[in-house]
Scaffold this active site. Structure first.
Site, PDB file in Angstrom:
ATOM      1  N   GLY A  35      42.639  50.986   3.178  1.00 41.78           N
ATOM      2  CA  GLY A  35      41.503  51.709   2.575  1.00 41.78           C
ATOM      3  C   GLY A  35      40.146  51.213   3.027  1.00 41.78           C
ATOM      4  N   SER A  36      40.135  50.253   3.974  1.00 40.53           N
ATOM      5  CA  SER A  36      38.842  49.727   4.435  1.00 40.53           C
ATOM      6  C   SER A  36      38.164  50.680   5.419  1.00 40.53           C
ATOM      7  CB  SER A  36      39.024  48.348   5.090  1.00 40.53           C
ATOM      8  OG  SER A  36      39.934  48.435   6.181  1.00 40.53           O
ATOM      9  N   SER A 106      47.206  43.836   9.614  1.00 45.39           N
ATOM     10  CA  SER A 106      47.376  42.535  10.293  1.00 45.39           C
ATOM     11  C   SER A 106      46.709  41.412   9.491  1.00 45.39           C
ATOM     12  CB  SER A 106      46.884  42.575  11.739  1.00 45.39           C
ATOM     13  OG  SER A 106      45.664  43.275  11.905  1.00 45.39           O
TER      14      SER A 106
HETATM   15  S1  ADX Z   1      50.710  45.199   8.335  1.00 42.67           S
HETATM   16  O1  ADX Z   1      50.376  44.309   7.219  1.00 42.67           O
HETATM   17  O2  ADX Z   1      52.083  45.010   8.783  1.00 42.67           O
HETATM   18  O3  ADX Z   1      49.735  45.073   9.436  1.00 42.67           O
HETATM   19  P1  ADX Z   1      50.438  48.041   8.546  1.00 42.67           P
HETATM   20  O4  ADX Z   1      49.034  48.219   8.970  1.00 42.67           O
HETATM   21  O5  ADX Z   1      51.488  48.146   9.592  1.00 42.67           O
HETATM   22  O6  ADX Z   1      50.576  46.661   7.731  1.00 42.67           O
HETATM   23  O7  ADX Z   1      50.802  49.120   7.441  1.00 42.67           O
HETATM   24  C1  ADX Z   1      49.928  49.272   6.353  1.00 42.67           C
HETATM   25  C2  ADX Z   1      50.088  50.637   5.708  1.00 42.67           C
HETATM   26  O8  ADX Z   1      51.339  50.753   5.073  1.00 42.67           O
HETATM   27  C3  ADX Z   1      49.032  50.818   4.638  1.00 42.67           C
HETATM   28  O9  ADX Z   1      47.950  51.567   5.143  1.00 42.67           O
HETATM   29  C4  ADX Z   1      49.744  51.551   3.535  1.00 42.67           C
HETATM   30  O10 ADX Z   1      49.555  52.937   3.715  1.00 42.67           O
HETATM   31  C5  ADX Z   1      51.203  51.278   3.768  1.00 42.67           C
HETATM   32  N1  ADX Z   1      51.834  50.294   2.842  1.00 42.67           N
HETATM   33  C6  ADX Z   1      52.997  50.507   2.166  1.00 42.67           C
HETATM   34  N2  ADX Z   1      53.362  49.410   1.497  1.00 42.67           N
HETATM   35  C7  ADX Z   1      52.420  48.462   1.738  1.00 42.67           C
HETATM   36  C8  ADX Z   1      52.260  47.103   1.312  1.00 42.67           C
HETATM   37  N3  ADX Z   1      53.133  46.497   0.531  1.00 42.67           N
HETATM   38  N4  ADX Z   1      51.158  46.428   1.746  1.00 42.67           N
HETATM   39  C9  ADX Z   1      50.272  47.032   2.557  1.00 42.67           C
HETATM   40  N5  ADX Z   1      50.385  48.320   2.995  1.00 42.67           N
HETATM   41  C10 ADX Z   1      51.444  49.030   2.590  1.00 42.67           C
END
Ligand code: ADX
Length: 195
Positions: A35-36, A106
């Protein structure tokens, strides 16, 4: 690691392709809370580059998690593997002569450092898409913060999973203070000299 593999050299190298396409290839790595504004910024950057005849592509967390990374969860290990795989993909795209815009939370410094090592320091521009948790949560574009607060989603970044803000990002944009347009312009100003 399989020792019976030999890297296959190709004639159409990245250097050849960069020359042909008339621009360099590298990765613009967007990191920040859900959401950023990462995906919105990535989209606007992509349009800008397209209009400048720069070949570019967005790798977005939601999209790659619906495909190649559909087997991964949001545990620390799942995120680590997510970032490792997309870094390897981004590296291939750089080899193919593209500017890659990545949009992944990330959240861990170690995983971003790993991404930088895989992609190569010189090919990696880290952009911190900064926005306080309260504002991201109040936006709640996908309704996920609400679910996380109710405990319906576990290990949600910012709620019950940490976000480690980058300490040495190349650029920081503040989406709670500046418009998307202003944020995009400041990123463009930085990357333009690299094209
Ligand atoms: S990351 O942490 O592994 O980099 P990534 O960017 O791929 O995350 O995926 C984030 C997206 O997954 C978010 O924008 C959100 O829509 C969805 N999402 C579902 N579950 C989670 C969670 N537990 N934490 C963060 N994002 C989540």
């Amino acid at each position: 690691m399989n020792n019976n593999l030999v890297y296959q050299k190709q004639t159409l190298t990245r250097e050849v392709l960069n020359k042909k396409y008339g621009h360099q290839s590298f990765v613009i790595w967007l990191t920040g809370l859900s959401g950023s504004g990462k995906s919105t910024i990535a989209n606007e950057l992509n349009i800008y580059l397209y209009n400048k005849n720069v070949k570019s592509y967005i790798l977005d967390g939601d999209n790659t998690r619906l495909g190649i990374n559909k087997d991964l969860d949001f545990s620390d290990e799942g995120r680590k593997e997510n970032i490792r795989r997309v870094s390897e993909i981004a590296k291939l795209f750089v080899d193919a002569g593209l500017v890659v815009i990545t949009s992944f939370i990330s959240p861990f410094e170690e995983d971003r450092t790993n991404a930088k090592n895989i992609i190569g320091n010189d090919n990696f521009i880290e952009v911190f898409v900064n926005c306080p948790l309260e504002i991201c949560e109040s936006r709640d574009v996908k309704g996920l913060y609400k679910k996380a607060r109710k405990g319906e989603i576990k290990k949600f970044t910012g709620i019950d999973s940490p976000f480690e803000a980058p300490k040495s990002a190349n650029i920081t944009v503040n989406t709670h203070q500046n418009s998307i347009d202003e944020c995009v312009k400041s990123i463009i100003k930085f990357v333009e000299q690299r094209l």
